[in-house]
Enzyme design. Structure first.
Site, PDB file in Angstrom:
ATOM      1  N   LEU A 277       0.808  -1.223   0.000  1.00 40.79           N
ATOM      2  CA  LEU A 277       0.000   0.000   0.000  1.00 40.79           C
ATOM      3  C   LEU A 277       0.838   1.270   0.000  1.00 40.79           C
ATOM      4  O   LEU A 277       0.290   2.365  -0.008  1.00 40.79           O
ATOM      5  CB  LEU A 277      -0.922   0.011   1.232  1.00 40.79           C
ATOM      6  CG  LEU A 277      -1.990  -1.095   1.277  1.00 40.79           C
ATOM      7  CD1 LEU A 277      -2.736  -1.046   2.598  1.00 40.79           C
ATOM      8  CD2 LEU A 277      -2.957  -0.952   0.118  1.00 40.79           C
ATOM      9  N   ARG A 278       2.168   1.114   0.018  1.00 41.70           N
ATOM     10  CA  ARG A 278       3.010   2.302   0.066  1.00 41.70           C
ATOM     11  C   ARG A 278       2.831   3.164  -1.184  1.00 41.70           C
ATOM     12  O   ARG A 278       2.934   4.375  -1.136  1.00 41.70           O
ATOM     13  CB  ARG A 278       4.477   1.897   0.251  1.00 41.70           C
ATOM     14  CG  ARG A 278       5.388   3.086   0.567  1.00 41.70           C
ATOM     15  CD  ARG A 278       6.788   2.656   0.949  1.00 41.70           C
ATOM     16  NE  ARG A 278       6.839   2.176   2.319  1.00 41.70           N
ATOM     17  CZ  ARG A 278       7.212   0.977   2.689  1.00 41.70           C
ATOM     18  NH1 ARG A 278       7.576   0.102   1.780  1.00 41.70           N
ATOM     19  NH2 ARG A 278       7.243   0.632   3.949  1.00 41.70           N
ATOM     20  N   GLY A 279       2.541   2.512  -2.326  1.00 43.57           N
ATOM     21  CA  GLY A 279       2.336   3.260  -3.555  1.00 43.57           C
ATOM     22  C   GLY A 279       1.158   4.201  -3.475  1.00 43.57           C
ATOM     23  O   GLY A 279       1.252   5.381  -3.842  1.00 43.57           O
TER      24      GLY A 279
END
Length: 334
Positions: free
Chosen positions: A272-274
């Site tokens: 989910l860092r993107g």
């Protein structure tokens, strides 16, 4: 000391300059990875941006650039608690650097001459509240990469050895550059960079001539060249400061959150860092442009920067990562 080349005078390289400005507006973005040809202004840009930014307020005697006397670590034994202004630090992390040099270690000279156990701060201490620049980051030794991953995650540098137990703040904007032909970057470190850009040498005669003209003018009469570009840099500095102030008030509609998730799923980005980086970058861009809320246009503009280095490899797709992101944006966010 020679003044850094003015940021506003860098010819072209709009994506690289945009990524660096966005990290100046929101340092929490996680830094910038710049891959491309040698001699394309990568190191020039990061030093120029740091020189462009306003100075930071620090405690005069603090080795980690603390903003207040209360924030100074106890081991530093700070006696000079006066507040002064310093330029935003830009610290180079050279290839082949030792772990002691990065994290800090026992001050051997003081231990031998005075019999005192004292900590000698390393590069991470000097980079706190500034920039840590790594040229040829893809050639960095694995144990240094692991160390940087730990510090980038926590924002704290911890040293537990030689009878020392030291902790200090180590929050910095990580900027890495390199040539992809000389080796790939470890996925764990690649994912820690918030934004990435690919740079190329100018491909028109006009741009190349302008690069030569400006660099020659800078080297022949640096003072006059700096004066010429002073107003442009001051204007950009004002934009960055205004954007920082506006950042907390930028509205984030729910449909933008859905767009971030849809885009990441369509690209097959891991984790989910993107999405989180895409959202922060879009918010910083909205603040820079004087907007009140994030729009799809902001997402479209920053998605290649935030997502291109997070794609899974597709051996059947010969397009570069930026081209793949652009294609998916067109399909997902019409």
């Amino acid at each position: 000391m020679t003044s850094p080349f003015p940021f506003s005078a860098i010819v072209g390289q709009q994506q690289m300059k945009r990524a660096m400005v966005l990290t100046a507006i929101d340092p929490g973005l996680g830094g910038v990875l710049v891959f491309g040809d040698r001699g394309t202004g990568k190191s020039t840009a990061v030093r120029a941006l740091a020189a462009l930014l306003p100075p930071i307020t620090v405690v005069a005697g603090c080795p980690v650039n603390s903003e207040t006397p209360e924030a100074c670590p106890e081991w530093a034994n700070v006696t000079d608690r006066a507040l002064i202004q310093r330029p935003t630090p830009v610290i180079d992390l050279p290839l082949g650097v030792t772990e002691d040099r990065v994290t800090g270690a026992l001050d051997i000279e003081r231990a031998l001459t005075r019999g005192e156990k004292s900590f000698e701060p390393g590069l991470l201490a000097r980079a706190n509240r500034g920039y840590l620049y790594i040229d040829e980051v893809n050639l960095l030794e694995d144990h240094i990469v692991d160390l940087l991953l730990d510090v980038a995650q926590s924002g704290i540098n911890t040293v537990e050895r030689e009878g020392l137990s030291i902790r200090h703040a180590a929050r910095f904007v990580l900027v890495g550059s390199g040539n992809p032909e000389e080796g790939e970057l470890r996925p764990q470190l690649l994912d820690r960079f918030g934004l990435s850009v690919e740079v190329r040498s100018p491909d028109t005669i006009e741009d190349r001539v302008e690069v030569i003209r400006r660099r020659d003018a800078y080297e022949r009469d640096t003072a006059a060249f700096m004066t010429k570009w002073q107003a442009e840099d001051a204007k950009l500095r004002g934009t960055i400061l205004a954007a920082r102030a506006a950042l907390p008030d930028i509205d984030t509609p729910d449909e933008i959150l859905h767009d971030c998730a849809r885009l990441s799923i369509a690209l097959g980005a891991d984790g989910l860092r993107g999405e989180l980086t895409l959202l922060r970058a879009a918010r910083a861009l909205a603040a820079e442009q004087g907007g009140k809320r994030i729009t799809r246009d902001h997402l479209r503009d920053v998605a290649p920067l935030a997502l291109s280095h997070r794609l899974r490899r597709d051996p059947l797709d010969e397009a570069g990562s930026f081209a793949r992101v652009a294609r998916v944006i067109a399909e997902t966010l019409p």
